[in-house]
Motif scaffolding. Structure first.
Motif, PDB file in Angstrom:
ATOM      1  N   ARG A 227     -62.865 -70.253  49.188  1.00  0.00           N
ATOM      2  CA  ARG A 227     -61.457 -70.128  48.825  1.00  0.00           C
ATOM      3  C   ARG A 227     -61.323 -70.380  47.336  1.00  0.00           C
ATOM      4  NH1 ARG A 227     -59.050 -75.562  51.791  1.00  0.00           N
ATOM      5  NH2 ARG A 227     -59.944 -77.081  50.350  1.00  0.00           N
ATOM      6  N   ARG A 228     -60.306 -69.756  46.766  1.00  0.00           N
ATOM      7  CA  ARG A 228     -59.948 -69.975  45.370  1.00  0.00           C
ATOM      8  C   ARG A 228     -58.529 -70.507  45.359  1.00  0.00           C
ATOM      9  NH1 ARG A 228     -61.190 -66.090  40.527  1.00  0.00           N
ATOM     10  NH2 ARG A 228     -62.999 -67.453  40.581  1.00  0.00           N
ATOM     11  N   LEU A 229     -58.382 -71.687  44.792  1.00  0.00           N
ATOM     12  CA  LEU A 229     -57.062 -72.291  44.648  1.00  0.00           C
ATOM     13  C   LEU A 229     -56.552 -71.975  43.251  1.00  0.00           C
ATOM     14  CD1 LEU A 229     -57.910 -75.848  46.064  1.00  0.00           C
ATOM     15  CD2 LEU A 229     -57.139 -73.830  47.327  1.00  0.00           C
ATOM     16  N   THR A 230     -55.352 -71.429  43.180  1.00  0.00           N
ATOM     17  CA  THR A 230     -54.708 -71.219  41.888  1.00  0.00           C
ATOM     18  C   THR A 230     -53.689 -72.342  41.733  1.00  0.00           C
ATOM     19  OG1 THR A 230     -55.018 -68.829  42.054  1.00  0.00           O
ATOM     20  CG2 THR A 230     -53.377 -69.619  40.464  1.00  0.00           C
ATOM     21  N   LEU A 231     -53.768 -73.032  40.618  1.00  0.00           N
ATOM     22  CA  LEU A 231     -52.927 -74.191  40.373  1.00  0.00           C
ATOM     23  C   LEU A 231     -51.760 -73.845  39.468  1.00  0.00           C
ATOM     24  CD1 LEU A 231     -55.822 -76.707  39.627  1.00  0.00           C
ATOM     25  CD2 LEU A 231     -54.836 -76.101  41.840  1.00  0.00           C
ATOM     26  N   THR A 232     -50.762 -74.704  39.487  1.00  0.00           N
ATOM     27  CA  THR A 232     -49.643 -74.556  38.555  1.00  0.00           C
ATOM     28  C   THR A 232     -50.229 -74.451  37.156  1.00  0.00           C
ATOM     29  OG1 THR A 232     -48.330 -75.964  40.003  1.00  0.00           O
ATOM     30  CG2 THR A 232     -47.511 -75.645  37.764  1.00  0.00           C
ATOM     31  N   GLY A 233     -49.818 -73.469  36.390  1.00  0.00           N
ATOM     32  CA  GLY A 233     -50.367 -73.255  35.049  1.00  0.00           C
ATOM     33  C   GLY A 233     -51.473 -72.218  35.020  1.00  0.00           C
ATOM     34  N   GLY A 234     -51.975 -71.779  36.199  1.00  0.00           N
ATOM     35  CA  GLY A 234     -52.936 -70.681  36.245  1.00  0.00           C
ATOM     36  C   GLY A 234     -54.400 -71.056  36.395  1.00  0.00           C
ATOM     37  N   ALA A 235     -54.760 -72.327  36.238  1.00  0.00           N
ATOM     38  CA  ALA A 235     -56.167 -72.710  36.403  1.00  0.00           C
ATOM     39  C   ALA A 235     -56.593 -72.473  37.849  1.00  0.00           C
ATOM     40  CB  ALA A 235     -56.355 -74.176  36.036  1.00  0.00           C
ATOM     41  N   THR A 236     -57.892 -72.280  38.059  1.00  0.00           N
ATOM     42  CA  THR A 236     -58.409 -72.033  39.407  1.00  0.00           C
ATOM     43  C   THR A 236     -59.521 -73.021  39.754  1.00  0.00           C
ATOM     44  OG1 THR A 236     -60.013 -70.406  38.629  1.00  0.00           O
ATOM     45  CG2 THR A 236     -57.858 -69.572  39.373  1.00  0.00           C
ATOM     46  N   VAL A 237     -59.687 -73.232  41.044  1.00  0.00           N
ATOM     47  CA  VAL A 237     -60.761 -74.060  41.585  1.00  0.00           C
ATOM     48  C   VAL A 237     -61.385 -73.263  42.724  1.00  0.00           C
ATOM     49  CG1 VAL A 237     -61.375 -76.253  42.676  1.00  0.00           C
ATOM     50  CG2 VAL A 237     -59.439 -76.160  41.078  1.00  0.00           C
ATOM     51  N   ASP A 238     -62.697 -73.053  42.663  1.00  0.00           N
ATOM     52  CA  ASP A 238     -63.416 -72.336  43.719  1.00  0.00           C
ATOM     53  C   ASP A 238     -64.107 -73.349  44.617  1.00  0.00           C
ATOM     54  OD1 ASP A 238     -62.614 -69.984  42.532  1.00  0.00           O
ATOM     55  OD2 ASP A 238     -64.541 -69.589  41.580  1.00  0.00           O
ATOM     56  N   GLU A 239     -63.978 -73.150  45.938  1.00  0.00           N
ATOM     57  CA  GLU A 239     -64.532 -74.093  46.900  1.00  0.00           C
ATOM     58  C   GLU A 239     -65.239 -73.360  48.036  1.00  0.00           C
ATOM     59  OE1 GLU A 239     -61.269 -77.638  46.262  1.00  0.00           O
ATOM     60  OE2 GLU A 239     -60.900 -76.195  47.871  1.00  0.00           O
ATOM     61  N   GLU A 240     -66.172 -74.067  48.685  1.00  0.00           N
ATOM     62  CA  GLU A 240     -66.933 -73.510  49.797  1.00  0.00           C
ATOM     63  C   GLU A 240     -66.971 -74.507  50.946  1.00  0.00           C
ATOM     64  OE1 GLU A 240     -71.356 -71.642  50.615  1.00  0.00           O
ATOM     65  OE2 GLU A 240     -71.130 -73.157  49.056  1.00  0.00           O
ATOM     66  N   LEU A 241     -66.717 -74.019  52.150  1.00  0.00           N
ATOM     67  CA  LEU A 241     -66.753 -74.834  53.364  1.00  0.00           C
ATOM     68  C   LEU A 241     -68.198 -74.984  53.828  1.00  0.00           C
ATOM     69  CD1 LEU A 241     -64.815 -76.107  55.541  1.00  0.00           C
ATOM     70  CD2 LEU A 241     -65.033 -73.945  56.772  1.00  0.00           C
ATOM     71  N   TYR A 242     -68.646 -76.230  54.061  1.00  0.00           N
ATOM     72  CA  TYR A 242     -70.019 -76.398  54.542  1.00  0.00           C
ATOM     73  C   TYR A 242     -70.105 -77.140  55.870  1.00  0.00           C
ATOM     74  CZ  TYR A 242     -70.158 -81.129  52.470  1.00  0.00           C
ATOM     75  OH  TYR A 242     -69.912 -82.436  52.135  1.00  0.00           O
ATOM     76  N   LYS A 243     -68.975 -77.645  56.365  1.00  0.00           N
ATOM     77  CA  LYS A 243     -68.969 -78.287  57.677  1.00  0.00           C
ATOM     78  C   LYS A 243     -67.572 -78.130  58.257  1.00  0.00           C
ATOM     79  CE  LYS A 243     -69.696 -82.839  59.765  1.00  0.00           C
ATOM     80  NZ  LYS A 243     -69.898 -84.263  59.472  1.00  0.00           N
ATOM     81  N   PHE A 244     -67.493 -77.747  59.536  1.00  0.00           N
ATOM     82  CA  PHE A 244     -66.192 -77.579  60.181  1.00  0.00           C
ATOM     83  C   PHE A 244     -66.330 -77.928  61.653  1.00  0.00           C
ATOM     84  CE2 PHE A 244     -62.697 -75.442  62.260  1.00  0.00           C
ATOM     85  CZ  PHE A 244     -61.635 -75.640  61.373  1.00  0.00           C
ATOM     86  N   ASP A 245     -65.492 -78.867  62.127  1.00  0.00           N
ATOM     87  CA  ASP A 245     -65.521 -79.274  63.524  1.00  0.00           C
ATOM     88  C   ASP A 245     -64.076 -79.440  63.991  1.00  0.00           C
ATOM     89  OD1 ASP A 245     -65.753 -80.515  66.006  1.00  0.00           O
ATOM     90  OD2 ASP A 245     -67.386 -81.831  65.367  1.00  0.00           O
ATOM     91  N   ALA A 246     -63.530 -78.384  64.598  1.00  0.00           N
ATOM     92  CA  ALA A 246     -62.134 -78.405  65.039  1.00  0.00           C
ATOM     93  C   ALA A 246     -61.908 -79.463  66.125  1.00  0.00           C
ATOM     94  CB  ALA A 246     -61.720 -77.027  65.544  1.00  0.00           C
ATOM     95  N   ALA A 247     -62.865 -79.640  67.030  1.00  0.00           N
ATOM     96  CA  ALA A 247     -62.715 -80.626  68.104  1.00  0.00           C
ATOM     97  C   ALA A 247     -62.596 -82.047  67.547  1.00  0.00           C
ATOM     98  CB  ALA A 247     -63.883 -80.534  69.082  1.00  0.00           C
ATOM     99  N   ALA A 248     -63.336 -82.333  66.494  1.00  0.00           N
ATOM    100  CA  ALA A 248     -63.286 -83.659  65.862  1.00  0.00           C
ATOM    101  C   ALA A 248     -62.221 -83.720  64.760  1.00  0.00           C
ATOM    102  CB  ALA A 248     -64.649 -84.023  65.281  1.00  0.00           C
ATOM    103  N   MET A 249     -61.558 -82.607  64.507  1.00  0.00           N
ATOM    104  CA  MET A 249     -60.513 -82.485  63.484  1.00  0.00           C
ATOM    105  C   MET A 249     -61.005 -82.941  62.101  1.00  0.00           C
ATOM    106  SD  MET A 249     -56.974 -83.363  65.531  1.00  0.00           S
ATOM    107  CE  MET A 249     -57.516 -84.807  66.440  1.00  0.00           C
ATOM    108  N   THR A 250     -62.087 -82.320  61.660  1.00  0.00           N
ATOM    109  CA  THR A 250     -62.658 -82.659  60.361  1.00  0.00           C
ATOM    110  C   THR A 250     -63.336 -81.444  59.743  1.00  0.00           C
ATOM    111  OG1 THR A 250     -64.093 -84.212  59.175  1.00  0.00           O
ATOM    112  CG2 THR A 250     -64.865 -83.468  61.323  1.00  0.00           C
ATOM    113  N   TYR A 251     -63.306 -81.381  58.425  1.00  0.00           N
ATOM    114  CA  TYR A 251     -64.108 -80.387  57.713  1.00  0.00           C
ATOM    115  C   TYR A 251     -64.499 -80.914  56.345  1.00  0.00           C
ATOM    116  CZ  TYR A 251     -59.876 -78.595  55.227  1.00  0.00           C
ATOM    117  OH  TYR A 251     -58.744 -78.453  54.474  1.00  0.00           O
ATOM    118  N   SER A 252     -65.593 -80.353  55.826  1.00  0.00           N
ATOM    119  CA  SER A 252     -66.115 -80.750  54.520  1.00  0.00           C
ATOM    120  C   SER A 252     -66.310 -79.521  53.660  1.00  0.00           C
ATOM    121  CB  SER A 252     -67.456 -81.476  54.675  1.00  0.00           C
ATOM    122  OG  SER A 252     -67.309 -82.634  55.468  1.00  0.00           O
ATOM    123  N   TYR A 253     -66.058 -79.680  52.390  1.00  0.00           N
ATOM    124  CA  TYR A 253     -66.201 -78.574  51.444  1.00  0.00           C
ATOM    125  C   TYR A 253     -66.707 -79.112  50.109  1.00  0.00           C
ATOM    126  CZ  TYR A 253     -61.827 -80.331  49.474  1.00  0.00           C
ATOM    127  OH  TYR A 253     -60.871 -81.125  48.893  1.00  0.00           O
TER     128      TYR A 253
END
Length: 188
Positions: free
Chosen positions: A83-109
């Motif tokens: 995902r790419r987050l665009t922030l107020t002012g136009g800066a961006t942050v790129d992120e990648e999901l590396y752990k996701f567990d819906a049953a445990a309601m947790t994720y890591s990126y």
């Protein structure tokens, strides 16, 4: 006589090397760069855990975080999603999901690209976890991160120091958690 002098010189050389090794063993260690910093913030939300997870559980939607004006991404909640987050002012942050567990309601990126002027960190990873309260009527949302300061070498400028990176991440987490609590509890 030559053999005796040769042995004496060899003996002195061995003692000199051994002496240097002993001296090196007792010299205090010098700083060798930054250490990994950690921030952990949590908030109690007066709503069932499933409701909290429904708001944060989609990696492709970070609209609950105040500085984020737009989220674009690929692969949903699959491991390796981006995902790419665009922030107020136009800066961006790129992120990648590396752990996701819906049953445990947790994720890591992890952040894969960010300007240190926007967030003064390097090698940042983070985990969001929702935990139901004992009575099931409320939930705790925890946001935990680990990272290095924005300046990877010794003697960082103040704005890229350990203190600056911890302050920035702590402020981001607190702002985000407060905004999320308000959003969920107000029903918006």
């Amino acid at each position: 006589m030559r053999k005796t002098i040769g042995r004496a010189i060899a003996g002195v050389a061995v003692l000199a090397v051994a002496g240097m090794a002993l001296t090196a063993a007792f010299v205090p260690a010098r700083a060798h760069g930054p250490t990994r910093q950690k921030v952990r913030e949590s908030i109690e939300i007066n709503a069932p855990a499933a409701k909290v997870w429904a708001v944060i559980g989609n990696f492709q939607d970070m609209s609950w975080l105040p500085p984020v004006t737009k989220t674009e991404g690929e692969k949903g909640n699959e491991i390796g999603a981006t995902r790419r987050l665009t922030l107020t002012g136009g800066a961006t942050v790129d992120e990648e999901l590396y752990k996701f567990d819906a049953a445990a309601m947790t994720y890591s990126y992890r952040i894969t690209a960010v300007d240190v002027k926007v967030l003064p960190v390097n090698n940042y990873s983070s985990t969001l976890t929702v935990t139901p309260s004992a009575d099931g009527k409320g939930a705790t949302l925890e946001w935990a991160g680990a990272f290095y300061r924005g300046f990877p070498n010794n003697d960082p400028p103040p704005e890229l120091s350990d203190e600056a990176s911890v302050k920035a991440v702590k402020g981001l987490y607190q702002t985000g958690l407060e905004a999320l609590k308000k959003k969920i509890e107000s029903g918006s």
